[in-house]
Design an enzyme around this catalytic site. Structure first.
Site, mmCIF file in Angstrom:
data_model
loop_
_atom_site.group_PDB
_atom_site.id
_atom_site.type_symbol
_atom_site.label_atom_id
_atom_site.label_comp_id
_atom_site.label_asym_id
_atom_site.label_seq_id
_atom_site.Cartn_x
_atom_site.Cartn_y
_atom_site.Cartn_z
ATOM 1 N N ASN A 5 48.525 -4.489 77.731
ATOM 2 C CA ASN A 5 47.770 -5.770 77.735
ATOM 3 C C ASN A 5 47.128 -6.124 78.978
ATOM 4 O OD1 ASN A 5 48.389 -9.674 76.967
ATOM 5 N ND2 ASN A 5 46.668 -8.228 76.527
ATOM 6 N N ASP A 30 43.425 5.168 76.259
ATOM 7 C CA ASP A 30 43.972 4.466 77.286
ATOM 8 C C ASP A 30 43.279 4.938 78.650
ATOM 9 O OD1 ASP A 30 45.658 3.580 79.038
ATOM 10 O OD2 ASP A 30 47.584 4.278 78.289
ATOM 11 N N CYS A 85 47.063 -3.739 72.640
ATOM 12 C CA CYS A 85 47.255 -2.378 73.314
ATOM 13 C C CYS A 85 48.767 -2.108 73.941
ATOM 14 C CB CYS A 85 46.324 -1.939 74.328
ATOM 15 S SG CYS A 85 46.220 -3.195 75.838
ATOM 16 N N CYS A 92 44.328 -3.705 80.240
ATOM 17 C CA CYS A 92 43.175 -3.028 80.334
ATOM 18 C C CYS A 92 42.335 -3.061 79.090
ATOM 19 C CB CYS A 92 43.469 -1.345 80.282
ATOM 20 S SG CYS A 92 44.221 -0.908 82.142
ATOM 21 N N ARG A 93 42.786 -2.410 77.904
ATOM 22 C CA ARG A 93 41.989 -2.301 76.621
ATOM 23 C C ARG A 93 42.006 -3.585 75.802
ATOM 24 N NH1 ARG A 93 44.772 2.650 74.321
ATOM 25 N NH2 ARG A 93 46.477 1.552 75.405
ATOM 26 N N SER A 94 43.278 -4.353 75.516
ATOM 27 C CA SER A 94 42.858 -5.456 74.693
ATOM 28 C C SER A 94 42.481 -6.751 75.218
ATOM 29 C CB SER A 94 44.500 -5.943 73.937
ATOM 30 O OG SER A 94 45.527 -6.132 74.839
HETATM 31 P P1 4NP Z 1 46.523 -0.833 78.345
HETATM 32 O O1 4NP Z 1 46.662 0.120 79.570
HETATM 33 O O2 4NP Z 1 47.495 -0.567 77.235
HETATM 34 O O3 4NP Z 1 44.998 -0.505 77.669
HETATM 35 O O4 4NP Z 1 46.752 -2.355 78.837
HETATM 36 C C1 4NP Z 1 47.932 0.529 80.059
HETATM 37 C C2 4NP Z 1 48.382 -0.454 80.880
HETATM 38 C C3 4NP Z 1 49.535 -0.094 81.560
HETATM 39 C C4 4NP Z 1 50.245 1.335 81.447
HETATM 40 C C5 4NP Z 1 49.927 1.977 80.322
HETATM 41 C C6 4NP Z 1 48.484 1.744 79.773
HETATM 42 N N1 4NP Z 1 51.629 1.431 82.038
HETATM 43 O O5 4NP Z 1 51.786 2.716 81.845
HETATM 44 O O6 4NP Z 1 51.969 0.592 82.706
#
Ligand code: 4NP
Length: 160
Positions: free
Chosen positions: A13, A127, A10, A15-17
């Site tokens: 790294n 997201d 993602c 939340c989703r992955s």
């Molecule tokens: P992820 O979510 O891609 O599912 O881990 C996010 C985590 C952090 C951010 C964006 C999405 N950020 O903008 O810091």
């Protein structure tokens, strides 16, 4: 006997992955395939290297019996394209970021997680970072659906 290595990817790294990693590890363990299927996750961005998963993701996962606490954020590297058999992106932006740095001979390893879902027809795992708690529940619903399909697909590639 072969083994298959998959890396969920993602943006951050956190939340989703990592959620997909924990859900898929659970599926793999239940299927007694932990010695055949290697599971990891990474982000395309570098903001959260070394950090534990987002508290909201950890809380939602814990309620369903998945422990994200040992996981730490890392950024995808050039070596990952040779090491993993599949790089499974959460959304189109993640897939595009992977494609940009992927050596041509490994491009067919890049897939979208929701290709493997059978109940939810969404193309991407949305997201949840800037949204509410319901977003984290949706991520887990989507991961549970798609990871079931992914395991089914990988079983056909495991040589007895
Ligand atoms: P992820 O979510 O891609 O599912 O881990 C996010 C985590 C952090 C951010 C964006 C999405 N950020 O903008 O810091």
């Amino acid at each position: 006997m072969n083994s298959i290595a998959v890396c969920f990817v993602c943006l951050g790294n956190i939340c989703r992955s990592p959620s997909a990693e924990a859900v898929f590890l659970h599926c793999v363990a239940q299927a007694k395939l932990a010695d055949r299927i290697i599971v990891d996750s990474a982000g395309t961005g570098d903001w959260h290297i070394g950090q534990p998963p987002d508290e909201r993701a950890q809380r939602a996962a814990r309620r369903r019996g998945y422990d994200l606490s040992p996981l730490r954020g890392r950024q995808i590297t050039a070596d990952d394209f040779a090491h993993f058999d599949l790089l499974i992106a959460m959304d189109d932006a993640n897939a595009a970021a992977l494609t940009e740095i992927c050596p041509a001979e490994h491009r067919d390893k890049i897939r979208l997680l929701m290709e493997f879902a059978t109940r939810d027809d969404s193309r991407v795992v949305v997201d949840p970072y800037f949204g509410g708690d319901d977003g984290f529940e949706r991520v887990l619903d989507q991961c549970e659906d798609a990871c079931e399909g992914l395991l089914k697909a990988l079983r056909t590639q495991l040589v007895v």
